[in-house]
Write a protein that holds these residues in place. Structure first.
Motif, short mmCIF file in Angstrom:
data_model
loop_
_atom_site.label_atom_id
_atom_site.label_comp_id
_atom_site.label_asym_id
_atom_site.label_seq_id
_atom_site.Cartn_x
_atom_site.Cartn_y
_atom_site.Cartn_z
N VAL A 71 6.39 0.58 -41.31
CA VAL A 71 7.53 0.38 -40.46
C VAL A 71 8.35 1.70 -40.47
O VAL A 71 8.71 2.17 -39.34
CB VAL A 71 8.44 -0.44 -40.73
CG1 VAL A 71 9.80 -0.62 -39.61
CG2 VAL A 71 7.88 -2.10 -40.31
N ASP A 72 8.65 2.16 -41.50
CA ASP A 72 8.96 3.77 -41.77
C ASP A 72 8.07 4.34 -42.33
O ASP A 72 6.93 3.99 -42.87
CB ASP A 72 10.56 3.62 -42.43
CG ASP A 72 10.34 3.18 -43.78
OD1 ASP A 72 9.32 2.37 -44.12
OD2 ASP A 72 11.27 3.17 -44.67
N PRO A 73 8.07 5.88 -42.68
CA PRO A 73 6.81 6.61 -43.46
C PRO A 73 6.71 5.88 -44.61
O PRO A 73 7.35 5.41 -45.35
CB PRO A 73 7.56 7.82 -43.43
CG PRO A 73 8.69 7.99 -42.22
CD PRO A 73 9.18 6.64 -42.10
N PHE A 74 5.38 5.76 -44.80
CA PHE A 74 4.62 4.96 -45.84
C PHE A 74 4.89 5.92 -47.29
O PHE A 74 4.56 7.11 -47.15
CB PHE A 74 3.23 4.78 -45.74
CG PHE A 74 2.58 3.60 -46.16
CD1 PHE A 74 2.91 3.21 -47.46
CD2 PHE A 74 1.77 3.00 -45.58
CE1 PHE A 74 2.11 2.25 -48.05
CE2 PHE A 74 1.15 1.82 -45.98
CZ PHE A 74 1.32 1.36 -47.15
N PHE A 91 5.44 -5.01 -32.00
CA PHE A 91 5.76 -4.60 -33.26
C PHE A 91 5.86 -3.35 -33.58
O PHE A 91 4.76 -2.66 -33.35
CB PHE A 91 4.81 -5.42 -34.13
CG PHE A 91 4.95 -5.41 -35.64
CD1 PHE A 91 5.79 -6.28 -36.31
CD2 PHE A 91 4.91 -4.29 -36.58
CE1 PHE A 91 5.98 -6.27 -37.67
CE2 PHE A 91 5.17 -4.03 -37.73
CZ PHE A 91 5.67 -5.26 -38.25
N ARG A 92 7.03 -2.56 -33.87
CA ARG A 92 6.97 -1.08 -33.87
C ARG A 92 6.78 -0.69 -35.48
O ARG A 92 7.12 -1.41 -36.15
CB ARG A 92 8.65 -0.83 -33.70
CG ARG A 92 8.78 0.70 -33.16
CD ARG A 92 10.24 1.18 -33.27
NE ARG A 92 10.98 0.78 -34.48
CZ ARG A 92 10.80 1.00 -35.63
NH1 ARG A 92 9.97 2.36 -35.87
NH2 ARG A 92 11.34 0.47 -36.63
N THR A 93 5.74 0.25 -35.51
CA THR A 93 5.29 0.64 -36.52
C THR A 93 5.64 2.22 -36.78
O THR A 93 6.10 2.75 -35.58
CB THR A 93 3.83 0.57 -36.90
OG1 THR A 93 2.99 1.68 -36.00
CG2 THR A 93 3.01 -0.80 -36.48
N SER A 94 5.53 2.86 -37.84
CA SER A 94 6.07 4.30 -37.87
C SER A 94 4.96 5.12 -37.13
O SER A 94 5.06 6.25 -36.96
CB SER A 94 5.83 4.73 -39.25
OG SER A 94 4.65 4.84 -39.96
N ALA A 95 3.68 4.48 -36.70
CA ALA A 95 2.65 5.13 -35.91
C ALA A 95 2.68 4.73 -34.36
O ALA A 95 1.68 4.99 -33.86
CB ALA A 95 1.38 5.17 -36.40
N GLY A 96 3.66 3.88 -33.86
CA GLY A 96 3.51 3.60 -32.59
C GLY A 96 3.70 1.99 -32.40
O GLY A 96 3.85 1.26 -33.42
#
Ligand code: SF4
Ligand code: SF4
Length: 419
Positions: free
Chosen positions: A178-181, A254-259
């Motif tokens: 969800v935020d940078p891995f 579902f918002r992820t850190s890549a879209g």
């Protein structure tokens, strides 16, 4: 001789009120407690999965203007989310046929999945249609104004999925965080509902095939084939269902850190046609392998089981408003992938929340609680920070399917073709 029965025998039994239907959850808990469940004890096991599922799109067809008002549409936006116009041109009919990808987005907080949920919640949708002759129509629409609205999937309902770590030192963006891995191997994220999963209950597809009736997001749908890149080792399914009748809490963005990604849910009945099918439905989390992949190379760096991620974990995330310290900027509001948290009302919208657990780490006041567990890898414990599958909702959906079968509201089908 192996005991067998046909789907028609089960449906006859159900019609007489004698069929036994249990959820995968119930079956597995009874197996775990040592109960010996035989072929005569159960006719249908209801399985389900709920989580982030790429490869989802909607096909919509509806009127946007009177006949002959424009020749053809060139661009269409629904709540700012771009649609693909066509495949039918509908010249001069005032109707548009559209495809909207679940991964298309307006901005990094709103995408196709959010739009699908707003549609099935019967929200008003802002519509912009640009035409090839330079006209621009701005209006609103809603699902009830769309006589044709179907959700299709090209790769859904995987036979469980993977866990991920970032094996490098640098943080990376990814659809699995969800935020940078964070690296190197400071956190684990995973997907899959383990022992509730449909293809885990019927891994050889002895009962699931083309034409199998299912519930997709609570509405009746059908399996139409294997999904993209499906293989015997990693099968997934392609399906279609009517959006009218879907239940908003089982789908969304579902918002992820890549879209933006899409949350979807499938419930699939597994008719117990023979003793082998009964045995596969009894498989428990501890027997279901979960490979841990490096998010960069997508190659395995470890292997655990679904028991490692679900055994001690809480299914639900709890929020204690008394612990909120009113931070200047609420990280949960900014980063919750479904937008379920309202910091002003100090409330979690349970229908939106997918129990992913991301808020537990983001909340600076410790107001969110959920034991997400640890995974032992490379001789050390690594915390689980994100679950991209919601086992609580999957269990609820399997229970809904069971009730519908017992009430005669859902009729089992025999596949027209094996997969
Ligand atoms: S568990 Fe927390 S972060 Fe995840 S959807 Fe619910 S409120 Fe949002
Ligand atoms: S981050 Fe946690 S403590 Fe801070 S405002 Fe948000 S909910 Fe409250």
């Amino acid at each position: 001789m192996e005991k067998r029965r046909r789907v028609a025998e089960i449906t006859d039994k159900l019609e007489r009120g004698e069929g036994v239907v249990i959820t995968a959850d119930e079956l597995c808990n009874r197996v775990r407690s040592g109960e010996d469940i035989g072929f005569e004890d159960v006719d249908v096991v209801t399985s389900a999965t709920c989580g982030v599922m790429s490869g989802t799109f909607a096909v919509l067809s509806f009127k946007v203007a009177e006949r002959d008002e424009f020749e053809r549409a060139s661009n269409v936006l629904l709540n700012g989310v771009p649609a693909f116009v066509g495949p039918c041109p509908n010249e001069r009919l005032g109707i548009v046929d559209l495809m909207v990808y679940g991964t298309s987005h307006r901005d990094n907080r709103y995408g196709g999945g959010h739009l699908f949920r707003d549609l099935v919640s019967h929200e008003e949708i802002e519509l912009v249609v640009e035409t090839i002759d330079g006209r621009r129509i701005e209006t609103t629409t809603a699902l009830k104004e769309m006589p044709f609205a179907k959700l299709c999937s090209t790769r859904n309902a995987f036979k469980n999925y993977y866990a991920f770590v970032n094996a490098h030192e640098n943080e990376v963006t990814s659809i699995f965080s969800v935020d940078p891995f964070k690296g190197a191997c400071k956190e684990v994220t995973f997907s899959g509902c383990g022992e509730l999963n449909p293809l885990e209950k019927d891994p050889f597809m002895e009962t699931i095939g083309i034409g199998t009736r299912i519930l997709m997001n609570g509405a009746v749908g059908f399996v139409i084939g294997e999904g993209t890149r499906s293989s015997p080792e990693k099968p997934n399914l392609m399906g279609i269902a009517e959006m009218h009748g879907m239940i908003p809490e089982y789908l969304g963005g579902f918002r992820t850190s890549a879209g933006s990604e899409v949350l979807n849910s499938w419930a699939v009945p597994i008719p117990i046609l023979n003793e082998h099918v009964l045995e596969t439905t009894k498989r428990l989390d501890g027997e279901i392998k979960l490979l841990v992949l490096d998010v960069h190379t997508r190659l395995p760096v470890g292997e655990i089981t679904y028991d490692d991620v679900w055994r001690d974990g809480d299914l639900s995330v709890r929020f204690d408003a008394s612990k909120c310290i009113d931070c200047e900027e609420c990280q949960v509001t900014s980063l919750c992938p479904t937008g379920a948290f309202d910091v002003l009302a100090k409330e979690v919208n349970e229908a939106l929340c997918c129990n992913c657990g991301a808020c537990v780490r983001f909340c600076q006041g410790g107001a969110f609680y959920c034991n997400l567990g640890f995974v032992t890898l490379f001789g050390r414990e690594i915390p689980v920070t994100l679950r991209q599958s919601d086992r609580k909702k999957a269990a609820k959906l399997a229970e809904m399917l069971k009730r519908k079968i017992l009430n005669g509201d859902f009729i089992l089908t025999e596949p027209v073709s094996r997969l």
